[in-house]
Design a protein around this motif. Structure first.
Motif, PDB file in Angstrom:
ATOM      1  N   GLY A  81       0.824  -1.209   0.000  1.00 37.50           N
ATOM      2  CA  GLY A  81       0.000   0.000   0.000  1.00 37.50           C
ATOM      3  C   GLY A  81       0.859   1.260   0.000  1.00 37.50           C
ATOM      4  O   GLY A  81       0.569   2.217  -0.734  1.00 37.50           O
ATOM      5  N   LEU A  82       1.908   1.250   0.799  1.00 39.17           N
ATOM      6  CA  LEU A  82       2.819   2.403   0.815  1.00 39.17           C
ATOM      7  C   LEU A  82       3.532   2.551  -0.522  1.00 39.17           C
ATOM      8  O   LEU A  82       3.754   3.676  -0.994  1.00 39.17           O
ATOM      9  N   TRP A  83       3.878   1.431  -1.149  1.00 40.57           N
ATOM     10  CA  TRP A  83       4.522   1.489  -2.463  1.00 40.57           C
ATOM     11  C   TRP A  83       3.577   2.128  -3.477  1.00 40.57           C
ATOM     12  O   TRP A  83       3.972   2.985  -4.261  1.00 40.57           O
ATOM     13  N   ARG A  84       2.313   1.708  -3.475  1.00 40.36           N
ATOM     14  CA  ARG A  84       1.337   2.279  -4.415  1.00 40.36           C
ATOM     15  C   ARG A  84       1.110   3.765  -4.160  1.00 40.36           C
ATOM     16  O   ARG A  84       0.990   4.551  -5.099  1.00 40.36           O
ATOM     17  N   LYS A 121      13.375  -2.567  -8.722  1.00 36.98           N
ATOM     18  CA  LYS A 121      12.924  -3.962  -8.769  1.00 36.98           C
ATOM     19  C   LYS A 121      12.981  -4.601  -7.380  1.00 36.98           C
ATOM     20  O   LYS A 121      12.058  -5.330  -6.980  1.00 36.98           O
ATOM     21  N   VAL A 122      14.044  -4.319  -6.646  1.00 34.78           N
ATOM     22  CA  VAL A 122      14.186  -4.869  -5.297  1.00 34.78           C
ATOM     23  C   VAL A 122      13.101  -4.299  -4.377  1.00 34.78           C
ATOM     24  O   VAL A 122      12.479  -5.029  -3.605  1.00 34.78           O
ATOM     25  N   VAL A 134      10.368  -6.434  -2.341  1.00 33.56           N
ATOM     26  CA  VAL A 134      10.283  -6.342  -0.875  1.00 33.56           C
ATOM     27  C   VAL A 134       8.870  -5.943  -0.440  1.00 33.56           C
ATOM     28  O   VAL A 134       8.345  -6.456   0.548  1.00 33.56           O
ATOM     29  N   CYS A 135       8.250  -5.045  -1.181  1.00 27.68           N
ATOM     30  CA  CYS A 135       6.920  -4.556  -0.804  1.00 27.68           C
ATOM     31  C   CYS A 135       5.799  -5.538  -1.132  1.00 27.68           C
ATOM     32  O   CYS A 135       4.783  -5.564  -0.431  1.00 27.68           O
ATOM     33  N   TYR A 136       5.966  -6.329  -2.177  1.00 27.97           N
ATOM     34  CA  TYR A 136       4.877  -7.213  -2.600  1.00 27.97           C
ATOM     35  C   TYR A 136       5.041  -8.666  -2.159  1.00 27.97           C
ATOM     36  O   TYR A 136       4.066  -9.407  -2.119  1.00 27.97           O
ATOM     37  N   THR A 137       6.231  -9.105  -1.812  1.00 33.30           N
ATOM     38  CA  THR A 137       6.440 -10.493  -1.391  1.00 33.30           C
ATOM     39  C   THR A 137       5.618 -10.881  -0.169  1.00 33.30           C
ATOM     40  O   THR A 137       5.095 -12.000  -0.117  1.00 33.30           O
TER      41      THR A 137
END
Length: 187
Positions: A46-49, A156-157, A161-164
């Motif tokens: 969510g924070l990534w989005r 990419k990393v 990290v955010c979606y795994t």
């Protein structure tokens, strides 16, 4: 005299409250911690989005996101977190008796099978969705060339990290669902 008779004292002690279920056993500390962890699994993605919507360099700046899509992306983040927070109902009192502030249904017991089936279906759906997304993302068939969307290794990393953690959401919800069902089952 003001002494109650045995019959009235016994009947008042054995009569259950009209709108509440008998309390189930309390969830153990390990299951409670797991429910809180599940509720937090969606926070990184969510924070990534939200960072993407704000224009932070988490993805290629060559891709412009229209306003309507930005609203959808933030909405997705909010809905995902709300759904993840529902896992707390599998270890909290409001997962057994609906809160009193709810109109019409407040104070009524939550049917054990209704909550269990909903949580089990959610667990299956989440497992399928995130496994499908991960497999297709890794194989390159989902989203095409990732180098265009994520030109740097750091991007990419960060995405990984955010979606795994979302890969664990379905299976961990299944563990909570089984624990809820067992805890609420008649003994």
């Amino acid at each position: 005299m003001n002494t109650p008779t045995v019959a009235t004292a016994t009947s008042s002690l054995t009569a259950p409250p009209a709108r509440t279920a008998p309390p189930a056993g309390k969830a153990g500390p390990g299951i409670r911690r797991l429910a809180h962890a599940v509720a937090l699994l969606t926070v990184p993605s969510g924070l990534w989005r939200i960072a993407l919507v704000l224009g932070l360099p988490v993805a290629s700046t060559a891709v412009a996101i229209p306003f309507g899509e930005r609203v959808q992306i933030v909405g997705l983040s909010l809905v995902a977190e709300l759904l993840a927070l529902l896992s707390l109902g599998l270890v909290q009192r409001w997962g057994e008796v609906l809160p009193d502030w709810l109109p019409v249904v407040g104070g009524r017991p939550v049917h054990r099978l209704a909550a269990t089936v909903a949580a089990a279906l959610g667990s299956i759906a989440l497992t399928v969705i995130w496994t499908f997304a991960a497999v297709n993302l890794m194989s390159g068939t989902f989203g095409g060339n990732l180098d265009f969307l994520f030109p740097t290794l750091a991007q990419k990393v960060l995405l990984a990290v955010c979606y795994t953690p979302l890969l664990a959401w379905g299976p961990l919800l299944a563990v909570l669902t089984v624990a809820y069902y067992r805890r609420r089952s008649p003994r």
